[in-house]
Design a protein around this motif. Sequence first.
Motif, mmCIF file in Angstrom:
data_model
loop_
_atom_site.group_PDB
_atom_site.id
_atom_site.type_symbol
_atom_site.label_atom_id
_atom_site.label_comp_id
_atom_site.label_asym_id
_atom_site.label_seq_id
_atom_site.Cartn_x
_atom_site.Cartn_y
_atom_site.Cartn_z
ATOM 1 N N VAL A 28 38.733 5.408 72.755
ATOM 2 C CA VAL A 28 37.603 5.536 71.903
ATOM 3 C C VAL A 28 37.080 6.549 71.943
ATOM 4 O O VAL A 28 36.293 6.919 73.277
ATOM 5 C CB VAL A 28 36.884 3.950 72.009
ATOM 6 C CG1 VAL A 28 36.007 4.239 70.603
ATOM 7 C CG2 VAL A 28 37.654 2.998 71.756
ATOM 8 N N LEU A 29 36.925 7.546 71.304
ATOM 9 C CA LEU A 29 36.110 8.976 71.281
ATOM 10 C C LEU A 29 34.941 9.204 70.645
ATOM 11 O O LEU A 29 35.044 8.538 69.384
ATOM 12 C CB LEU A 29 37.080 9.934 71.330
ATOM 13 C CG LEU A 29 38.426 10.009 71.980
ATOM 14 C CD1 LEU A 29 39.406 9.468 71.047
ATOM 15 C CD2 LEU A 29 38.898 11.274 72.608
ATOM 16 N N ASP A 30 33.721 9.723 71.079
ATOM 17 C CA ASP A 30 32.802 10.247 70.298
ATOM 18 C C ASP A 30 32.954 11.763 70.065
ATOM 19 O O ASP A 30 32.799 12.574 71.029
ATOM 20 C CB ASP A 30 31.414 9.910 71.083
ATOM 21 C CG ASP A 30 30.235 10.785 70.452
ATOM 22 O OD1 ASP A 30 30.283 11.221 69.323
ATOM 23 O OD2 ASP A 30 29.107 10.206 70.900
ATOM 24 N N LEU A 31 33.570 12.246 68.978
ATOM 25 C CA LEU A 31 33.877 13.558 68.753
ATOM 26 C C LEU A 31 32.827 13.912 67.914
ATOM 27 O O LEU A 31 32.705 13.683 66.501
ATOM 28 C CB LEU A 31 35.216 13.674 68.187
ATOM 29 C CG LEU A 31 36.554 13.076 68.856
ATOM 30 C CD1 LEU A 31 37.792 13.467 68.189
ATOM 31 C CD2 LEU A 31 36.472 13.820 70.312
ATOM 32 N N ASP A 32 31.960 14.752 68.269
ATOM 33 C CA ASP A 32 30.805 15.439 67.259
ATOM 34 C C ASP A 32 30.188 14.436 66.762
ATOM 35 O O ASP A 32 29.822 14.413 65.280
ATOM 36 C CB ASP A 32 31.488 16.513 66.465
ATOM 37 C CG ASP A 32 30.415 17.573 65.784
ATOM 38 O OD1 ASP A 32 29.367 17.651 66.408
ATOM 39 O OD2 ASP A 32 30.676 18.029 64.565
ATOM 40 N N HIS A 33 29.754 13.275 67.416
ATOM 41 C CA HIS A 33 28.895 12.236 66.762
ATOM 42 C C HIS A 33 29.813 11.383 65.783
ATOM 43 O O HIS A 33 29.106 10.735 65.024
ATOM 44 C CB HIS A 33 27.569 12.644 66.333
ATOM 45 C CG HIS A 33 26.965 13.786 67.325
ATOM 46 N ND1 HIS A 33 26.724 13.222 68.612
ATOM 47 C CD2 HIS A 33 26.458 14.915 67.036
ATOM 48 C CE1 HIS A 33 25.960 14.282 69.048
ATOM 49 N NE2 HIS A 33 25.931 15.299 68.174
ATOM 50 N N ILE A 34 31.169 11.322 65.597
ATOM 51 C CA ILE A 34 32.002 10.761 64.915
ATOM 52 C C ILE A 34 32.708 10.052 65.889
ATOM 53 O O ILE A 34 33.253 10.369 66.877
ATOM 54 C CB ILE A 34 32.717 11.262 63.989
ATOM 55 C CG1 ILE A 34 31.925 12.347 63.144
ATOM 56 C CG2 ILE A 34 33.567 10.390 62.867
ATOM 57 C CD1 ILE A 34 32.816 13.409 62.512
ATOM 58 N N VAL A 35 32.989 8.811 65.778
ATOM 59 C CA VAL A 35 33.848 7.642 66.557
ATOM 60 C C VAL A 35 35.191 7.480 66.186
ATOM 61 O O VAL A 35 35.455 7.143 65.039
ATOM 62 C CB VAL A 35 33.097 6.198 66.829
ATOM 63 C CG1 VAL A 35 33.990 5.586 67.802
ATOM 64 C CG2 VAL A 35 31.690 6.565 67.312
#
Length: 379
Positions: free
Chosen positions: A152-159
Motif C-alpha cells: 500500500v503506497l502513498d504516491l504523490d499524496h494518492i494511495v
Amino acid sequence: MAHSQAHYLQNQKTGQSSTLTLSGTQVSTETQTGGKKRRTEKHFATAAEATTYAERQEWALLKKGFVLHHEAAAPGQPLLHCFIGGGYTGSLAFADTPLGLYVYQNGWFRSATDQQDFLLRLDATGQVLETLALPTILAWDMHYQPAWQALVLDLDHIVFEYQLATGQFRPLSERSWSPASFVAVAGGRTAFVANDELVVMGPDRSTLFRMPIATQLFNGSLGFAAALARSGEVLAVHTTPGEVQLRSALDGSLQHTLTGDFGLLRQLDFMGNDQFLLFLEPHSTERLRCFDLAQHTEIDFTLSGGEEWPSWVKAYCLNADQTRLAVLKGRWVEVFGVASRQLVRRFYLSHCVKNAKLRFIGDALGARTDYGCFSLYQV
C-alpha cells in the motif's frame, strides 16, 4: 566506516571484488579481477581524514555496481550497502515483503508531462531483481499488507495498492490536491488519509469507514500527522496545534483528545504494546515526547546514555514488537530499549548527506539516504 574495520564489496556482473580496510590512519584497498590482485595503501595525518577517504572510496565502488553484503556484521556495522541512485526528491520510502525489499528510486523530471519514478526490488544480497515503473511520481511511504499480499503506497499524496502476484497498481483514493497524506498497515487493517479524507479498510478490502479530515496551514506549516496502533484498533490523528485525537479504527468515533503545549507535530507512533504515544515536535525543538494512553497524560521520556550532540532528532522508528527505538540525530543513529530507555547502540550512518528514512527490517535497521544509498545495519 569505524576506525578499524574491513569492508568487502563485490560486483556480481563483472566478478570483481574489493576489500577496503581502515586501520587508524591507514586505508588499504585490495582489488581482485579474475585471478589478479592489486593492493594499494594510503596514510593520513588523522584518523578522521582516513575515515572520510575510506567512505569516499566505498561510495565510488557502490556507484560502479559493487554491493557490500556481510551477513556476520558486528553490531552497528552494515549488513548491506547498495547504490539506488536517482536525484533526491525528499522521498525515501522502502518496505520489506516476502518477495524482497522494495526501494524508491527517482527517475527523471523533464517536464510536467515527462516524469517517471521507479521501485527497485532487491534480494537479501542487494541485487536488483526487478525495476517497476510507478504510476505516478514520489513514493512518500509504503507498507506491506499481508492480508492483501500487496504493497500500500502513498504516491504523490494518492494511495495505491500494488499486488505482488499480478504486478498491477490500483488507486485506492482519488487524485489529491492536499499535501496531507498518510498510509499505515496493522492488525489486518489499512488506514490512509488522502484528499482530506480518512479511510480505514478491513482485511477483506471492505471499507470500515470514511470521514472528512480538515487540515490547514499554521504559520506556513501544514498541521497533520497520524498513526495506527499495532493492534489495528486505534488511530491517532493530529490536525491542530496542541491536540491529538484518538479515534476508533473500526468506526472513526472519537475516544479522547490529548492536549498539551506541543504545537504542530512531525511524527506520531504508538509504543510499548500500544500503551504510549510517542511524538516528534516541530523543527524549532525537535524533541521526542510521550503520552500515557491509559492516563491520557504526558510522561517524562528522557532517553539515557545517548550523546548530547547533536541534540536535534530528525526521525525515529520502532521495531515490530515496539521494544527497540532507533533515533536519527544528525548522521548518528542511537538505538534504545523502550522499557529501559537506555542506549543499546550508537553508530554512524554512512553515505548520507543530511536526511535518511529509518525502518526496522526484522532485527536489522534499514536506511534509505538522500545520497542514493540503501543500507541494512546490524543492531
